[in-house]
Design a protein around this motif. Structure first.
Motif, mmCIF file in Angstrom:
data_model
loop_
_atom_site.group_PDB
_atom_site.id
_atom_site.type_symbol
_atom_site.label_atom_id
_atom_site.label_comp_id
_atom_site.label_asym_id
_atom_site.label_seq_id
_atom_site.Cartn_x
_atom_site.Cartn_y
_atom_site.Cartn_z
ATOM 1 N N GLY A 9 6.448 56.602 0.526
ATOM 2 C CA GLY A 9 5.743 57.306 1.579
ATOM 3 C C GLY A 9 4.551 56.511 2.049
ATOM 4 O O GLY A 9 4.450 55.314 1.818
ATOM 5 N N GLN A 10 3.656 57.216 2.710
ATOM 6 C CA GLN A 10 2.451 56.606 3.242
ATOM 7 C C GLN A 10 1.232 57.080 2.454
ATOM 8 O O GLN A 10 1.199 58.207 1.966
ATOM 9 C CB GLN A 10 2.243 56.996 4.704
ATOM 10 C CG GLN A 10 3.256 56.438 5.653
ATOM 11 C CD GLN A 10 2.998 56.944 7.053
ATOM 12 O OE1 GLN A 10 2.995 58.142 7.296
ATOM 13 N NE2 GLN A 10 2.772 56.023 7.972
ATOM 14 N N VAL A 11 0.249 56.191 2.370
ATOM 15 C CA VAL A 11 -1.048 56.536 1.788
ATOM 16 C C VAL A 11 -2.137 56.018 2.705
ATOM 17 O O VAL A 11 -1.930 55.065 3.463
ATOM 18 C CB VAL A 11 -1.231 55.955 0.365
ATOM 19 C CG1 VAL A 11 -0.207 56.530 -0.594
ATOM 20 C CG2 VAL A 11 -1.171 54.459 0.365
ATOM 21 N N GLU A 12 -3.280 56.647 2.645
ATOM 22 C CA GLU A 12 -4.442 56.160 3.382
ATOM 23 C C GLU A 12 -5.389 55.521 2.377
ATOM 24 O O GLU A 12 -5.727 56.125 1.360
ATOM 25 C CB GLU A 12 -5.133 57.296 4.131
ATOM 26 C CG GLU A 12 -6.255 56.791 5.010
ATOM 27 C CD GLU A 12 -6.723 57.812 6.019
ATOM 28 O OE1 GLU A 12 -7.517 57.435 6.884
ATOM 29 O OE2 GLU A 12 -6.305 58.989 5.938
ATOM 30 N N ILE A 13 -5.783 54.287 2.673
ATOM 31 C CA ILE A 13 -6.643 53.528 1.768
ATOM 32 C C ILE A 13 -7.926 53.172 2.496
ATOM 33 O O ILE A 13 -7.893 52.645 3.613
ATOM 34 C CB ILE A 13 -5.942 52.248 1.278
ATOM 35 C CG1 ILE A 13 -4.693 52.619 0.491
ATOM 36 C CG2 ILE A 13 -6.882 51.402 0.429
ATOM 37 C CD1 ILE A 13 -3.919 51.456 -0.033
ATOM 38 N N GLY A 55 -4.864 54.903 -3.001
ATOM 39 C CA GLY A 55 -4.593 55.583 -1.742
ATOM 40 C C GLY A 55 -4.489 57.084 -1.891
ATOM 41 O O GLY A 55 -4.180 57.611 -2.963
ATOM 42 N N GLU A 56 -4.728 57.752 -0.803
ATOM 43 C CA GLU A 56 -4.586 59.204 -0.714
ATOM 44 C C GLU A 56 -3.252 59.472 -0.013
ATOM 45 O O GLU A 56 -3.084 59.110 1.157
ATOM 46 C CB GLU A 56 -5.746 59.785 0.095
ATOM 47 C CG GLU A 56 -5.783 61.273 0.140
ATOM 48 C CD GLU A 56 -6.075 61.898 -1.222
ATOM 49 O OE1 GLU A 56 -5.505 62.963 -1.488
ATOM 50 O OE2 GLU A 56 -6.846 61.328 -2.005
ATOM 51 N N PRO A 57 -2.278 60.061 -0.718
ATOM 52 C CA PRO A 57 -0.962 60.274 -0.109
ATOM 53 C C PRO A 57 -1.046 61.148 1.141
ATOM 54 O O PRO A 57 -1.780 62.136 1.172
ATOM 55 C CB PRO A 57 -0.153 60.979 -1.193
ATOM 56 C CG PRO A 57 -0.894 60.729 -2.465
ATOM 57 C CD PRO A 57 -2.337 60.559 -2.083
ATOM 58 N N LEU A 58 -0.288 60.763 2.161
ATOM 59 C CA LEU A 58 -0.168 61.582 3.357
ATOM 60 C C LEU A 58 1.003 62.539 3.156
ATOM 61 O O LEU A 58 1.972 62.209 2.456
ATOM 62 C CB LEU A 58 0.086 60.713 4.586
ATOM 63 C CG LEU A 58 -1.042 59.760 4.983
ATOM 64 C CD1 LEU A 58 -0.654 58.970 6.229
ATOM 65 C CD2 LEU A 58 -2.330 60.507 5.241
#
Length: 92
Positions: A9-13, A55-58
């Protein structure tokens, strides 16, 4: 920055984490250039683990464009070579 790991998935870093990620990226690039398969596997795993940890998972239904795409954990040396930019996988 929004980062996608292929097959995950995507994460925000946050920008403050990129020095740590760039260090791992530099190690990975050196291992790729030297053909060090064992080192490549170890460092790719460490890089992806760091992205997951920092990262913070989206949410799965988020439709954010990924600013950076990283290879899947089982990517081959050749697959990762094709993904490389001038600065490695991670710009900067």
């Amino acid at each position: 920055m929004i980062v996608r790991i292929m097959g995950e998935g995507q994460v925000e870093i946050g920008d403050g984490h990129f020095p740590e990620l760039n260090k791992l990226d530099d190690e990975l690039l050196a291992e790729l250039e030297g053909g060090d398969e064992a080192g490549f596997r170890r460092t790719l795993g460490a890089l992806l683990d760091a992205v997951r940890r920092l990262g913070e998972p989206l949410p799965d239904d988020a439709l954010e464009p990924s600013e950076l795409i990283l290879p899947a954990p089982d990517a081959t040396l050749d697959e990762v070579r094709q993904m490389l930019g001038d600065d490695g996988l991670i710009p900067g």
